[in-house]
Design a protein around this motif. Structure first.
Motif, PDB file in Angstrom:
ATOM      1  N   LEU A  82       0.837  -1.207   0.000  1.00 16.89           N
ATOM      2  CA  LEU A  82       0.000   0.000   0.000  1.00 16.89           C
ATOM      3  C   LEU A  82       0.874   1.260   0.000  1.00 16.89           C
ATOM      4  CD1 LEU A  82      -2.795  -0.952   2.570  1.00 16.89           C
ATOM      5  CD2 LEU A  82      -2.979  -0.801   0.081  1.00 16.89           C
ATOM      6  N   ALA A  83       1.973   1.208   0.791  1.00 16.76           N
ATOM      7  CA  ALA A  83       2.853   2.375   0.865  1.00 16.76           C
ATOM      8  C   ALA A  83       3.487   2.652  -0.500  1.00 16.76           C
ATOM      9  CB  ALA A  83       3.936   2.159   1.919  1.00 16.76           C
ATOM     10  N   LEU A  84       3.863   1.569  -1.212  1.00  9.97           N
ATOM     11  CA  LEU A  84       4.427   1.755  -2.560  1.00  9.97           C
ATOM     12  C   LEU A  84       3.438   2.492  -3.449  1.00  9.97           C
ATOM     13  CD1 LEU A  84       6.239  -1.641  -3.270  1.00  9.97           C
ATOM     14  CD2 LEU A  84       7.266   0.629  -3.085  1.00  9.97           C
ATOM     15  N   GLY A  85       2.178   2.062  -3.350  1.00  7.57           N
ATOM     16  CA  GLY A  85       1.138   2.727  -4.137  1.00  7.57           C
ATOM     17  C   GLY A  85       1.005   4.189  -3.743  1.00  7.57           C
ATOM     18  N   ALA A  86       0.982   4.427  -2.439  1.00  8.47           N
ATOM     19  CA  ALA A  86       0.816   5.805  -1.961  1.00  8.47           C
ATOM     20  C   ALA A  86       1.983   6.673  -2.419  1.00  8.47           C
ATOM     21  CB  ALA A  86       0.716   5.809  -0.440  1.00  8.47           C
ATOM     22  N   LEU A  87       3.210   6.122  -2.317  1.00  6.35           N
ATOM     23  CA  LEU A  87       4.388   6.913  -2.697  1.00  6.35           C
ATOM     24  C   LEU A  87       4.386   7.224  -4.186  1.00  6.35           C
ATOM     25  CD1 LEU A  87       7.132   5.260  -0.496  1.00  6.35           C
ATOM     26  CD2 LEU A  87       6.189   7.552  -0.295  1.00  6.35           C
ATOM     27  N   SER A  88       3.944   6.250  -5.006  1.00  2.15           N
ATOM     28  CA  SER A  88       3.952   6.555  -6.434  1.00  2.15           C
ATOM     29  C   SER A  88       2.891   7.605  -6.732  1.00  2.15           C
ATOM     30  CB  SER A  88       3.787   5.284  -7.280  1.00  2.15           C
ATOM     31  OG  SER A  88       2.458   4.836  -7.213  1.00  2.15           O
ATOM     32  N   GLY A  89       1.807   7.610  -5.936  1.00  3.94           N
ATOM     33  CA  GLY A  89       0.821   8.678  -6.074  1.00  3.94           C
ATOM     34  C   GLY A  89       1.416  10.036  -5.718  1.00  3.94           C
ATOM     35  N   ILE A  90       2.146  10.067  -4.590  1.00  5.56           N
ATOM     36  CA  ILE A  90       2.746  11.334  -4.153  1.00  5.56           C
ATOM     37  C   ILE A  90       3.801  11.800  -5.168  1.00  5.56           C
ATOM     38  CG2 ILE A  90       4.058  12.468  -2.331  1.00  5.56           C
ATOM     39  CD1 ILE A  90       2.830  10.545  -0.355  1.00  5.56           C
ATOM     40  N   ASN A  91       4.579  10.836  -5.681  1.00  6.76           N
ATOM     41  CA  ASN A  91       5.589  11.182  -6.699  1.00  6.76           C
ATOM     42  C   ASN A  91       4.939  11.791  -7.939  1.00  6.76           C
ATOM     43  OD1 ASN A  91       8.103  10.638  -5.582  1.00  6.76           O
ATOM     44  ND2 ASN A  91       7.925   8.443  -5.967  1.00  6.76           N
ATOM     45  N   ALA A  92       3.807  11.189  -8.340  1.00  5.92           N
ATOM     46  CA  ALA A  92       3.126  11.699  -9.541  1.00  5.92           C
ATOM     47  C   ALA A  92       2.655  13.130  -9.292  1.00  5.92           C
ATOM     48  CB  ALA A  92       1.945  10.801  -9.894  1.00  5.92           C
ATOM     49  N   TRP A  93       2.122  13.347  -8.093  1.00  9.64           N
ATOM     50  CA  TRP A  93       1.662  14.693  -7.752  1.00  9.64           C
ATOM     51  C   TRP A  93       2.835  15.672  -7.747  1.00  9.64           C
ATOM     52  CZ3 TRP A  93       3.076  17.460  -3.312  1.00  9.64           C
ATOM     53  CH2 TRP A  93       2.411  18.688  -3.148  1.00  9.64           C
ATOM     54  N   LEU A  94       3.952  15.217  -7.160  1.00  4.58           N
ATOM     55  CA  LEU A  94       5.116  16.090  -7.062  1.00  4.58           C
ATOM     56  C   LEU A  94       5.670  16.413  -8.451  1.00  4.58           C
ATOM     57  CD1 LEU A  94       6.612  17.213  -4.601  1.00  4.58           C
ATOM     58  CD2 LEU A  94       8.385  15.545  -5.072  1.00  4.58           C
ATOM     59  N   LYS A  95       5.593  15.420  -9.339  1.00  6.30           N
ATOM     60  CA  LYS A  95       6.090  15.646 -10.694  1.00  6.30           C
ATOM     61  C   LYS A  95       5.281  16.770 -11.347  1.00  6.30           C
ATOM     62  CE  LYS A  95       7.618  13.253 -14.851  1.00  6.30           C
ATOM     63  NZ  LYS A  95       9.022  13.688 -14.732  1.00  6.30           N
ATOM     64  N   SER A  96       3.985  16.733 -11.108  1.00  8.62           N
ATOM     65  CA  SER A  96       3.147  17.777 -11.703  1.00  8.62           C
ATOM     66  C   SER A  96       3.485  19.137 -11.099  1.00  8.62           C
ATOM     67  CB  SER A  96       1.667  17.441 -11.500  1.00  8.62           C
ATOM     68  OG  SER A  96       1.306  17.664 -10.155  1.00  8.62           O
ATOM     69  N   GLN A  97       4.011  19.136  -9.869  1.00  9.45           N
ATOM     70  CA  GLN A  97       4.325  20.412  -9.220  1.00  9.45           C
ATOM     71  C   GLN A  97       5.740  20.903  -9.519  1.00  9.45           C
ATOM     72  OE1 GLN A  97       1.964  22.062  -7.073  1.00  9.45           O
ATOM     73  NE2 GLN A  97       0.669  20.562  -8.097  1.00  9.45           N
ATOM     74  N   THR A  98       6.705  19.967  -9.562  1.00  2.00           N
ATOM     75  CA  THR A  98       8.113  20.379  -9.622  1.00  2.00           C
ATOM     76  C   THR A  98       8.883  19.753 -10.771  1.00  2.00           C
ATOM     77  OG1 THR A  98       8.929  18.526  -8.332  1.00  2.00           O
ATOM     78  CG2 THR A  98       8.143  20.424  -7.094  1.00  2.00           C
ATOM     79  N   GLY A  99       8.281  18.808 -11.460  1.00  5.51           N
ATOM     80  CA  GLY A  99       8.990  18.115 -12.527  1.00  5.51           C
ATOM     81  C   GLY A  99       9.836  16.962 -12.028  1.00  5.51           C
ATOM     82  N   ARG A 100       9.873  16.789 -10.712  1.00  3.17           N
ATOM     83  CA  ARG A 100      10.698  15.719 -10.148  1.00  3.17           C
ATOM     84  C   ARG A 100       9.765  14.599  -9.702  1.00  3.17           C
ATOM     85  NH1 ARG A 100      15.823  15.165  -7.350  1.00  3.17           N
ATOM     86  NH2 ARG A 100      15.966  12.908  -7.203  1.00  3.17           N
ATOM     87  N   GLY A 101       9.903  13.390 -10.337  1.00  2.00           N
ATOM     88  CA  GLY A 101       8.928  12.335 -10.070  1.00  2.00           C
ATOM     89  C   GLY A 101       9.488  11.111  -9.385  1.00  2.00           C
ATOM     90  N   ASP A 102      10.705  11.224  -8.820  1.00  2.00           N
ATOM     91  CA  ASP A 102      11.290  10.006  -8.237  1.00  2.00           C
ATOM     92  C   ASP A 102      11.854  10.268  -6.843  1.00  2.00           C
ATOM     93  OD1 ASP A 102      13.352  11.662  -8.798  1.00  2.00           O
ATOM     94  OD2 ASP A 102      14.632  10.158  -9.735  1.00  2.00           O
ATOM     95  N   LEU A 103      11.346  11.291  -6.192  1.00  2.00           N
ATOM     96  CA  LEU A 103      11.950  11.681  -4.919  1.00  2.00           C
ATOM     97  C   LEU A 103      11.707  10.647  -3.827  1.00  2.00           C
ATOM     98  CD1 LEU A 103      13.573  13.746  -3.467  1.00  2.00           C
ATOM     99  CD2 LEU A 103      11.503  15.057  -3.019  1.00  2.00           C
ATOM    100  N   PHE A 104      10.496  10.102  -3.802  1.00  2.00           N
ATOM    101  CA  PHE A 104      10.133   9.225  -2.686  1.00  2.00           C
ATOM    102  C   PHE A 104      10.170   7.769  -3.116  1.00  2.00           C
ATOM    103  CE2 PHE A 104       7.589  13.176  -2.080  1.00  2.00           C
ATOM    104  CZ  PHE A 104       8.466  13.730  -1.160  1.00  2.00           C
TER     105      PHE A 104
END
Ligand SMILES: Nc1ncnc2c1ncn2[C@@H]1O[C@H](COP(=O)(O)OP(=O)(O)OP(=O)(O)O)[C@@H](O)[C@H]1O
Ligand SMILES: [Mg+2]
Lengths: 240, 440
Positions: B377-399
């Motif tokens: 579940l955490a993997l899923g949540a993190l990829s969700g957060i990464n996707a959101w962050l990518k839309s905000q900062t262009g960086r999609g692999d932080l977490f």
């Protein structure tokens, strides 16, 4: 084998003190088959619990197989139960979701035996009670007599010096009760000491001697079955 | 532990016997682990040392050139960046083994391939030491020479920029037009993706490193415009670009590499001497408060880990604890319901310890299952957060759940198993063998 001197056991509740065992002194020799009789509430189960190190006692001394057992750690007490004592209960006390094999396996597990040795012992014990064809049945798939035979196999597998049985035939019909008695006698012949609580004079009569309890006291430490046969338990107790 | 195999066998049986209850416990642990692991990983991304081999040597330099009337509003009371005129002076020090002032600017890029449209790109304006200081690896070529620091049109490209402009080939020696002049490529970076843009923590430090690096000396000839924060006080005495450069505006990040404590002390006194000198001409009117701060300490100063992340992590641990505590009752009920069986085991030779461990193993098994589900579940949540962050900062692999985070998840799972299981297991092993064997 089992030597008690002045053993006392008191149950205290807020209102009453029950002297479940009151100055019990007795000596069971190795290889004996002793019946314990007495009416309901006289302390028979309490006696077995104390004898089997399942319960503590409040006074007196108890020597089991030459070892003073009044103050043992839980670990030593458990190991002693595991290695020296076998229990047979009126209600069989098999584990419902373990099959015959795993039920018989139970005491051996706590003896930390190798898988190979356990398997050998289990198969041989189950064969002795004639249930080889039921190895992977669950208790619920067996008759009462068969279940009690599994319980006996569980004892046999552990090969204990002392067997404590609390009304082992109490829940069985006459035919099955007889089978179980035959098994116990055979085990006794092979050297195990047996102490058996029973209500039925017929069963008591198969033992070498009977001990009578009344209100936690031994009232007739050495009666032979000959005396008992004609006198019902309750009447005897009342007469004394 | 001789009975571990047996205990696992019994635990599996017990868990299967009661699938509804097992599911409940698994879901409880899984939710707790999912939430806490997710936020642990988020926090981890901000707290990881971006350059462990030399983070203790990299120091941020802050000078208190601020308004005598009031301290700088930053937490430490000193502006996080320095003025141009101060940078020029302190760059003359020979104490640091490497040093660079820097800022970022936007430039139009005109690809050599005329089929490609010009595009705007963020460039970092810095000194040649930048790459060695911050561990940026080169695929081709290297940094520019010392002379170029003075303002030659040379450029270092990032790996993706070289891909975009030159299809990934060795482009050293080729030219690319930036704004109004041709730049010669002197170096191409290999893939470089530190967790944060740790060399510039003043703004938007979540993101990929810049794609273009040009010498600081181009500032004047190109009149490069700042694309970052500018923080100043006092009147602008001069006019135009030169006036701006002479002002009290702080807009340059200043970094030095100091190999040991002596160097740090020496450099600190150098700065203080400089500030004292400046006092004579009416600047630096505040008490001496110059800071030479090692990277990790500086990250803490700057509160790089957002407060929300810290508190969410704390709350998530609390949530896990609540999940675990809630399970105590369930497990206790379950264990006491089979007290008959336990008493039989005790009678037949199981010690208290055996019984205790048997029940604890069962708790650990069920919580391990919950832990695995929770990590998924955490993997899923993190990829969700990464996707959101990518839309905000262009960086999609932080977490990500790297090995340390998986170990954290493992520890949390075991902890949850212990919290929920210790008391029920202890109660189970306290069951007296005799009481439950009493018959009729
Ligand atoms: N845990 C207990 N707390 C209080 N009193 C108890 C407890 N266990 C047994 N007793 C009392 O001790 C006495 C002896 O009980 P025990 O079970 O040994 O009798 P018994 O001879 O086995 O009876 P039965 O033939 O019905 O099985 C009884 O009066 C009983 O009420
Ligand atoms: Mg009884």
């Amino acid at each position: 084998m089992l030597k008690m001197t002045g053993i006392r056991k008191v149950y205290r509740t807020d209102l009453v003190e029950t002297h479940a065992l009151d100055d019990v002194t007795l000596d069971v020799k190795a290889g004996e088959f002793v019946a314990v009789m007495g009416r309901s509430g006289s302390g028979k189960t309490t006696f077995l619990n104390v004898a089997g190190l399942l319960d503590t006692f409040d006074g007196g001394t108890y020597t089991l197989d030459g070892m003073d057992v009044s103050r043992l750690s839980d670990a030593t007490m458990s190991r002693t139960r595991n290695e020296k004592i076998g229990f047979i209960f009126q209600s069989f006390n098999l584990i419902p979701d373990l099959d015959v094999f795993d039920n018989v396996d139970l005491p051996l597990r706590y003896r930390r035996m190798t898988a190979k040795e356990r398997k050998e012992r289990i198969l041989s014990a189950v064969e002795k009670v004639g249930l080889s064809s039921r190895l992977h049945h669950l208790p619920s798939q067996l008759s009462g007599g068969q279940q009690q035979r599994v319980a006996i196999a569980r004892v046999l597998a552990g090969d204990p010096r002392l067997i404590l049985a609390d009304e082992p035939t109490g829940n069985l019909d006459t035919l099955m009760a007889r089978e179980v008695m035959e098994l116990l006698l055979k085990i006794n012949e092979q050297g195990a000491t047996i102490v058996m609580v029973t209500h039925t004079p017929e069963c008591a009569a198969r033992a070498q001697r009977a001990i009578h309890l009344l209100d936690g006291r031994v009232v007739d430490g050495d009666s032979h079955f000959g005396h008992l046969r004609s006198v019902p338990t309750g009447a005897l107790a009342a007469a004394i | 532990m001789a009975l571990l195999g047996y205990d696992l066998f019994l635990a599996r049986k017990s868990l299967r016997r009661n699938p509804g209850l097992t599911l409940l416990v698994v879901v409880g642990i899984a939710l707790g682990i999912a939430v806490s692991t997710t936020f642990a990983a988020v926090r981890h991304a901000f707290q990881t040392d971006p350059i462990p081999e030399k983070s203790s040597m990299l120091h941020s330099v802050r000078l208190d050139s601020w308004d005598p009337a009031a301290p700088h509003p930053d937490r430490v009371g000193v502006p996080p960046q320095v003025t141009y005129r101060d940078m020029v002076e302190i760059m003359k020090s020979k104490i640091p083994v490497r040093q660079s002032g820097m800022f970022k600017t936007n430039l139009y890029v005109f690809p050599a391939d005329k089929a490609q449209n010009p595009f705007e790109e963020m460039a970092r304006v810095c000194y040649r030491d930048f790459f060695a200081m911050f561990g940026a690896p080169f695929a081709y070529g290297g940094t520019w020479d010392e002379k170029a620091d003075g303002g030659e049109p040379v450029v270092v490209l990032s790996e993706p920029m070289n891909q975009k402009l030159f299809g990934g080939v060795n482009s050293v020696g080729k030219t690319v037009r930036l704004r109004d002049r041709d730049f010669k490529v002197v170096g191409v970076l290999a893939k470089w993706m530190p967790n944060l843009r740790f060399y510039d923590l003043t703004q938007n430090y979540i993101g990929e490193p810049e794609n273009l690096y040009i010498p600081f000396g181009l500032l004047r000839p190109m009149e490069l415009q700042l694309a970052g924060n500018n923080d100043g006080w006092g009147p602008n005495t001069g006019t135009g670009f030169e006036g701006y450069l002479a002002s009290e505006s702080t807009w340059i990040q200043m970094w030095v590499e100091l190999p040991n404590a002596q160097a740090v002390a020496a450099y600190k006194s150098f700065l203080d001497a400089y500030a004292t000198e400046q006092k004579k001409i009416g600047r630096f009117q505040r008490p001496l408060n110059n800071k030479v701060t090692p990277l990790l300490e500086y990250m803490a100063d700057r509160e790089v880990t957002p407060r929300a992340v810290k508190s969410l992590f704390a709350v998530s641990l609390l949530f896990l604890a609540v999940c675990a505590v809630n399970l105590i009752g369930l497990l206790l009920g379950k264990f006491l319901a089979r007290s008959g069986e336990t008493s039989v085991r005790r009678a037949l030779g199981a010690s208290r310890k055996d019984v205790f461990l048997q029940h604890l193993v069962e708790c650990q098994l069920v919580s391990a299952v919950g832990g695995v589900v929770g990590v998924l579940l955490a993997l899923g949540a993190l990829s969700g957060i990464n996707a959101w962050l990518k839309s905000q900062t262009g960086r999609g692999d932080l977490f990500a759940l790297d090995l340390p985070m998986l170990l954290v998840a493992l520890a949390l799972t075991a902890g949850a198993g212990l919290v929920s299981g210790l008391y029920p297991a202890w109660r189970a092993c306290q069951l007296a063998p005799a009481v439950h064997l009493r018959i009729g």
